[in-house]
Design a protein around this motif. Structure first.
Motif, short mmCIF file in Angstrom:
data_model
loop_
_atom_site.label_atom_id
_atom_site.label_comp_id
_atom_site.label_asym_id
_atom_site.label_seq_id
_atom_site.Cartn_x
_atom_site.Cartn_y
_atom_site.Cartn_z
N THR A 169 -12.06 3.80 12.14
CA THR A 169 -11.53 4.87 12.85
C THR A 169 -12.31 6.17 12.83
O THR A 169 -12.11 7.11 13.27
CB THR A 169 -10.42 5.39 11.76
N HIS A 170 -13.48 5.88 12.03
CA HIS A 170 -14.62 7.20 11.84
C HIS A 170 -15.90 6.39 12.25
O HIS A 170 -16.47 5.65 11.50
CB HIS A 170 -14.43 7.90 10.74
N ARG A 171 -16.75 7.26 13.04
CA ARG A 171 -18.26 7.06 13.33
C ARG A 171 -19.06 8.06 13.16
O ARG A 171 -18.42 9.34 13.36
CB ARG A 171 -18.22 6.40 14.64
N GLY A 172 -20.07 8.09 12.61
CA GLY A 172 -21.10 9.08 12.46
C GLY A 172 -22.49 8.89 12.41
O GLY A 172 -22.99 7.72 12.37
N ASP A 197 0.87 -1.16 0.04
CA ASP A 197 0.12 0.10 0.11
C ASP A 197 0.98 1.43 -0.05
O ASP A 197 2.26 1.15 -0.21
CB ASP A 197 -0.77 0.01 1.29
N GLU A 198 0.28 2.46 0.21
CA GLU A 198 1.04 3.60 0.07
C GLU A 198 0.61 4.64 1.49
O GLU A 198 1.38 5.65 1.45
CB GLU A 198 0.79 4.26 -1.00
N VAL A 199 -0.46 4.11 1.99
CA VAL A 199 -0.92 4.69 3.32
C VAL A 199 -0.22 4.32 4.44
O VAL A 199 -0.66 3.08 4.89
CB VAL A 199 -2.27 4.87 3.38
N PRO A 200 0.53 5.05 5.26
CA PRO A 200 1.29 4.74 6.37
C PRO A 200 0.44 4.21 7.43
O PRO A 200 0.84 3.19 7.96
CB PRO A 200 1.93 6.13 6.93
N GLU A 201 -0.58 5.02 7.81
CA GLU A 201 -1.47 4.32 8.85
C GLU A 201 -2.13 2.95 8.63
O GLU A 201 -2.17 2.13 9.39
CB GLU A 201 -2.73 5.40 9.17
N ARG A 202 -2.37 2.70 7.41
CA ARG A 202 -2.80 1.24 6.92
C ARG A 202 -1.76 0.33 7.10
O ARG A 202 -2.09 -0.87 7.67
CB ARG A 202 -3.53 1.31 5.64
N LEU A 203 -0.72 0.66 6.56
CA LEU A 203 0.49 -0.39 6.59
C LEU A 203 0.78 -0.50 8.14
O LEU A 203 1.27 -1.69 8.40
CB LEU A 203 1.76 0.30 5.88
N PRO A 227 -22.45 12.41 3.99
CA PRO A 227 -21.78 12.90 2.82
C PRO A 227 -20.38 13.55 2.91
O PRO A 227 -19.41 13.20 1.90
CB PRO A 227 -22.82 14.02 2.52
N ALA A 228 -20.10 13.82 4.25
CA ALA A 228 -18.73 14.31 4.43
C ALA A 228 -17.69 13.30 4.53
O ALA A 228 -16.71 13.28 4.33
CB ALA A 228 -18.68 15.48 5.64
N LEU A 229 -18.24 12.18 5.16
CA LEU A 229 -17.49 11.35 5.47
C LEU A 229 -16.91 10.43 4.28
O LEU A 229 -16.15 9.88 4.29
CB LEU A 229 -18.03 10.19 6.54
N ASP A 275 -7.30 12.10 7.68
CA ASP A 275 -7.45 12.08 8.97
C ASP A 275 -7.34 10.53 9.37
O ASP A 275 -8.04 10.20 10.43
CB ASP A 275 -8.93 12.46 9.17
N GLY A 276 -6.31 9.81 8.64
CA GLY A 276 -6.42 8.37 9.11
C GLY A 276 -7.43 7.59 8.95
O GLY A 276 -7.40 6.58 9.83
N CYS A 277 -8.38 8.07 7.89
CA CYS A 277 -9.51 7.08 7.76
C CYS A 277 -9.50 6.01 7.05
O CYS A 277 -8.72 5.62 6.02
CB CYS A 277 -10.49 7.91 6.93
N VAL A 278 -9.68 4.75 7.75
CA VAL A 278 -9.77 3.30 7.37
C VAL A 278 -11.16 2.73 7.03
O VAL A 278 -11.37 2.11 6.12
CB VAL A 278 -8.77 2.56 8.35
#
Length: 389
Positions: free
Chosen positions: A360-363, A217-223, A369-371, A380-383
């Motif tokens: 990582t995100h709840r709503g 991957d390329e996303v540090p948080e996911r890796l 729509p924003a999420l 924002d580190g969203c997985v």
């Protein structure tokens, strides 16, 4: 009721829409307690999925409480908590009886439309393109569930929504991706994509006994999530995937390769990525197949390529000669959720899977729509996004 609706590229809205009603004796009405935004949803969000119509209610990862059942539904009762698989299955056709639930012969009510594009139709899906039936989805307060005497998985008491929500899609999708690889104890399994499906494919490959699992991957948080669970990781922006995989396998390549990315793949090679973006923009190809090209190139001869990532149409510059001459096996498709669900529910109860750390995100539905944009941008580190109607 409130529901998330699609109105065009990057135009998601929380609208007031009519409540669903029972249309067939096998139906049920579900009050949604939790739903999620899936990586597959980004394909229509980004305008790449054909067959969408303005006002479509979207979402195919959802669960909730049974509020009403049709007269012919003997499986469910009012008050049951259920997870609803994203594939709609009749349970009676030849394919369902063989366990090939994602290609149910009866559930796609727009089968003729799909057949014109694909030759034959697969199953109906919730909250997706009209090529898969145009069914209203689960990012809503209520959902009509057809064939509800077959599909829904009843959840035992004592399990939270977040422990079981992903049983309807991304967990069995990751599991099937690994199962399709026929993993042996000597195998290196390489997985492109450290999103939710990739992370579940990684956990599944480890449970199935792979010698080593490599996540790209390329996303540090996911890796970092993948590495914390025991995977070897490659950031394709920082090092050569081909060279690193050869180093890890003594120059032979991984025996098993999994594409958890699909039609919007990114490439570390700027010229290749630009080529695909231009071809996609002018509709000379519908999907960006960088991951498929790379997998075919690096996979060990006589290896297996598993494709859970969604593709929608036509791709370009696939090195099929390499695949043929190396004797590669391809296995792919939407997920036969009901084939795996009972076993996976037991595995969740036994703690074999980490079901919640990727959230990582709840709503609320109003936040959706924003999420969608946050999730698409991996901001924002969203997985993974979970919504509570």
């Amino acid at each position: 009721m409130k529901a998330i609706t699609w109105h065009g590229k990057h135009d998601m809205r929380c609208d007031t829409v009519p409540d669903p009603v029972i249309e067939d004796g096998r139906d049920a009405i579900i009050k949604v307690s939790a739903c999620a935004i899936c990586g597959s949803d980004l394909h229509f969000y980004d305008g790449f999925m054909p067959g969408m119509k303005s006002g479509d209610i979207v979402g195919h990862e959802f669960m909730g409480e049974v509020m009403e059942v049709g007269r012919d539904n003997k499986k469910l009762k009012i008050g049951d908590r259920v997870v609803v698989p994203f594939t709609i299955v009749c349970g009676d056709c030849e394919q369902c009886k063989r366990g090939n639930f994602s290609v149910c012969e009866r559930s796609n009510r727009n089968a003729d439309m799909a057949a014109k594009m694909f030759g034959h139709s697969g199953a109906g899906l919730y909250g997706y393109t009209h090529l898969t039936g145009g069914y209203s989805g689960g990012q809503a307060e209520y959902v009509r569930v057809p064939y509800a005497d077959v599909g829904p998985v009843v959840i035992p008491n004592g399990m939270s929504d977040e422990e079981v929500l992903f049983l309807g899609d991304i967990l069995p999708t990751g599991w099937q991706a690994a199962a399709n690889c026929d993993i042996e104890p000597t195998d290196t399994v390489a997985i492109w994509g450290a999103g939710p499906v990739g992370l579940f494919a990684m956990q599944s490959a480890m449970i199935m006994g792979a010698k080593q699992v490599v996540v790209i991957d390329e996303v540090p948080e996911r890796l970092a999530m993948a590495e914390a669970k025991g995977a070897i990781t490659i950031n394709f922006q920082n090092e050569s995937v081909v060279e690193r995989l050869n180093e890890l396998t003594g120059g032979k390549g991984p025996e098993k390769c999994i594409d958890s990315v699909g039609m919007e793949a990114h490439s570390g090679y700027e010229a290749e990525h630009l080529y695909d973006r231009v071809k996609q923009a002018v509709m000379a190809e519908t999907d960006r197949p960088h991951v498929l090209r790379e997998m075919i190139y690096v996979c060990r001869p006589a290896g297996i390529i598993s494709v859970p990532g969604v593709y929608g149409g036509i791709i370009d510059k696939i090195p099929f000669g390499a695949a043929m001459n190396k004797g590669l096996t391809f296995r792919m498709g939407q997920t036969h959720v009901n084939k795996w669900a009972d076993d996976l529910l037991i595995r969740i109860q036994e703690g074999q899977f980490d079901m919640t750390s990727m959230i990582t995100h709840r709503g609320s539905l109003e936040d959706a729509p924003a999420l969608y944009k946050t999730f698409r941008d991996k901001a924002d580190g969203c997985v993974k996004v979970v919504l509570k109607p």
